[in-house]
Design a protein around this motif. Sequence first.
Motif, short mmCIF file in Angstrom:
data_model
loop_
_atom_site.label_atom_id
_atom_site.label_comp_id
_atom_site.label_asym_id
_atom_site.label_seq_id
_atom_site.Cartn_x
_atom_site.Cartn_y
_atom_site.Cartn_z
N THR A 25 0.82 -1.22 0.00
CA THR A 25 0.00 0.00 0.00
C THR A 25 0.85 1.26 0.00
N GLY A 26 1.94 1.25 0.77
CA GLY A 26 2.80 2.43 0.83
C GLY A 26 3.35 2.80 -0.54
N THR A 27 3.82 1.80 -1.27
CA THR A 27 4.37 2.04 -2.60
C THR A 27 3.30 2.58 -3.55
N LEU A 28 2.11 1.99 -3.47
CA LEU A 28 1.01 2.44 -4.33
C LEU A 28 0.64 3.89 -4.02
N MET A 29 0.52 4.21 -2.73
CA MET A 29 0.09 5.56 -2.36
C MET A 29 1.15 6.59 -2.72
N LYS A 30 2.42 6.19 -2.63
CA LYS A 30 3.49 7.10 -3.02
C LYS A 30 3.34 7.47 -4.50
N ALA A 31 3.04 6.47 -5.32
CA ALA A 31 2.84 6.73 -6.75
C ALA A 31 1.64 7.66 -6.97
N VAL A 32 0.56 7.43 -6.21
CA VAL A 32 -0.64 8.26 -6.35
C VAL A 32 -0.34 9.71 -5.98
N LEU A 33 0.49 9.88 -4.95
CA LEU A 33 0.73 11.22 -4.42
C LEU A 33 1.78 12.01 -5.20
N GLN A 34 2.51 11.36 -6.11
CA GLN A 34 3.48 12.09 -6.93
C GLN A 34 2.75 13.17 -7.74
N PRO A 35 3.30 14.38 -7.77
CA PRO A 35 2.60 15.47 -8.47
C PRO A 35 2.27 15.12 -9.93
N GLU A 36 3.20 14.41 -10.61
CA GLU A 36 2.96 14.14 -12.03
C GLU A 36 1.79 13.18 -12.26
N SER A 37 1.35 12.47 -11.21
CA SER A 37 0.19 11.60 -11.37
C SER A 37 -1.10 12.42 -11.49
N MET A 38 -1.05 13.64 -10.98
CA MET A 38 -2.20 14.55 -11.04
C MET A 38 -3.48 13.93 -10.47
N LEU A 39 -3.32 13.12 -9.44
CA LEU A 39 -4.48 12.51 -8.80
C LEU A 39 -4.83 13.18 -7.48
N ARG A 40 -3.94 14.07 -7.01
CA ARG A 40 -4.21 14.74 -5.74
C ARG A 40 -5.23 15.85 -5.92
N THR A 41 -5.98 16.08 -4.88
CA THR A 41 -7.01 17.12 -4.94
C THR A 41 -6.77 18.19 -3.88
N GLY A 42 -5.73 18.00 -3.07
CA GLY A 42 -5.53 18.89 -1.93
C GLY A 42 -6.21 18.39 -0.68
N ARG A 43 -7.07 17.38 -0.84
CA ARG A 43 -7.74 16.82 0.33
C ARG A 43 -6.89 15.70 0.94
N LEU A 44 -7.18 15.43 2.21
CA LEU A 44 -6.53 14.30 2.89
C LEU A 44 -7.06 13.01 2.28
N LEU A 45 -6.17 12.05 2.07
CA LEU A 45 -6.61 10.73 1.61
C LEU A 45 -6.92 9.85 2.82
N SER A 46 -8.03 9.17 2.79
CA SER A 46 -8.36 8.29 3.92
C SER A 46 -9.17 7.10 3.45
N ASP A 47 -9.06 6.04 4.24
CA ASP A 47 -9.69 4.77 3.90
C ASP A 47 -11.02 4.69 4.67
N VAL A 48 -12.11 4.45 3.94
CA VAL A 48 -13.42 4.36 4.57
C VAL A 48 -13.88 2.90 4.51
N PHE A 49 -14.03 2.29 5.68
CA PHE A 49 -14.53 0.91 5.77
C PHE A 49 -16.04 0.94 5.78
N VAL A 50 -16.65 0.02 5.04
CA VAL A 50 -18.11 -0.05 4.99
C VAL A 50 -18.56 -1.45 5.41
N PHE A 51 -19.45 -1.50 6.38
CA PHE A 51 -20.00 -2.77 6.87
C PHE A 51 -21.48 -2.85 6.59
N GLU A 52 -21.91 -4.05 6.30
CA GLU A 52 -23.33 -4.34 6.26
C GLU A 52 -23.71 -4.70 7.69
N TYR A 53 -24.77 -4.15 8.17
CA TYR A 53 -25.08 -4.35 9.58
C TYR A 53 -26.52 -4.81 9.70
N PRO A 54 -26.75 -6.10 9.46
CA PRO A 54 -28.12 -6.59 9.33
C PRO A 54 -28.91 -6.57 10.64
#
Lengths: 302, 302
Positions: free
Chosen positions: B99-128
Amino acid sequence: MIGTFDALLHHASALGGKRVVVAAPRNAETFEAINLAASQLHATCILVGDQDAARNAGIDDRPGIEFVPCSTTERALSTCMELLRDGRGDILLKGSVDTGTLMKAVLQPESMLRTGRLLSDVFVFEYPARAQNKLIMITDGGITLAPDLKGKSELIANAVEVAHALGNPNPKVAVLSASEFVIPALQSTVDAAALSKMNERGQITGCTVDGPLALDVALFPDAAKEKGIRSAVAGAAEILLAPGIEAANSLAKGIVSFGGLRLAHVVMGARVPILIPSRADGSDAKLLSIALGMVMAGAFTR
Amino acid sequence: MIGTFDALLHHASALGGKRVVVAAPRNAETFEAINLAASQLHATCILVGDQDAARNAGIDDRPGIEFVPCSTTERALSTCMELLRDGRGDILLKGSVDTGTLMKAVLQPESMLRTGRLLSDVFVFEYPARAQNKLIMITDGGITLAPDLKGKSELIANAVEVAHALGNPNPKVAVLSASEFVIPALQSTVDAAALSKMNERGQITGCTVDGPLALDVALFPDAAKEKGIRSAVAGAAEILLAPGIEAANSLAKGIVSFGGLRLAHVVMGARVPILIPSRADGSDAKLLSIALGMVMAGAFTR
């Protein structure tokens, strides 16, 4: 080794004669648990507080149940401390008093219950999914707010004392974090490495410590194998040291709520075991905690 | 509202045509999930990496699956970033890269994927267990190490965006701690109070925030009632903001391990949804995350 809650109840009932001092009992689950402790675990329960409440609950005239009437919560607390200080009680059980008020009374110098050690709450779970029956401990989700490294080493010592009393002579302690790597920006991983080394150097004894470990790697051999973590603790942890009260508390509540597992817990570090069941605990959970307290009180006097 | 994982899968398959860029897929669960995403969710999966591995897994000649052969992981990553930057992909899925290597690639300026927002992981559960079907979110157990107050407000924003995309226009956000009281020595409770006020003052919008709340009070009406907490969120929380990565990670793993619940998760805050399933996730969990990513990608382009 006491590896199940049934074995814990059996062992506690065989100990017999332990005296549980109950601070201001007022609600139905507490009375029910006291009743079961007296009848099934052969404990002597000393109810300190409003005798009318107990009478209304119908448990005022039973063997193994004694009363010390006190008109106010304040009086009840100081009376509990006297009983424990004078060796007329072995275990303190919280009734309808809030935990902060109870702990303040315990920590007063005149109560003579302090030992110089950190007080911490050790959660104990029965974990039937694991092949070899073992009780699993999580700490500290109840008392210590934000332990530093020294505090964490004391939390381990308190949990290890519980494991020893349950007959596990060398428990495996997983220092939990969100990763198995040391991440300089994540203090819990740095502390975990330090605690592992303190264990290697003989500064933390009576157990085998490893961390940082995420929960799945700590508990499940498959996860440990998948991540390639070689460790005497990974996949086999018996004590889970959480990095702080929030993680321990939400993990324990998550296990109870979503896993349907039962929880007993005991505050260690004072001269007697202290039981602080939450208002939401049913009589079953309270009885398990009383049994745990009895076994700890037995260990204290050995 | 998308309140179950079945509804999520159904909704994702109806969206169709979303392009999932997969970085260096190599293991069986990833290939199985890709195969299901293509056949059941009508996604287009663009596998960037070692084509032989895919061929050996028998998924090289199926509709909805495309290849961009790359001989090294480094090349695969830079190619993924190019595809996403140039609008030739909608979602990034981690294969056998850490994950660290992947996120480093995402965060490189030339990838142009950054928005200025914090990146965070959102877990989603089904809660029957809850009467009204709703997906529950926990954040951040994957990326943000030790969020400060500003970071926590951004974590809420990212999770709220997920809730909105799932059709919940005003999610209830519980800021978790170990207590419902503000305890000056416990920073998570102070931050929780601040986040509640920021929500009251319109600094955090699109949701209702309350905290500090312990897990049981956040989720279960009985616990909220027992503790006497009056709150629009207590007993009805849909987003759980944990105080740090360790608490979120161990809570989520505890729910999966002990509760047997399923988990999908998506990294928000970049220009495209990013999926970082763990090695331990099976193909089912990976497919749910892909469906979640597709729904997020659909929301992004609205």
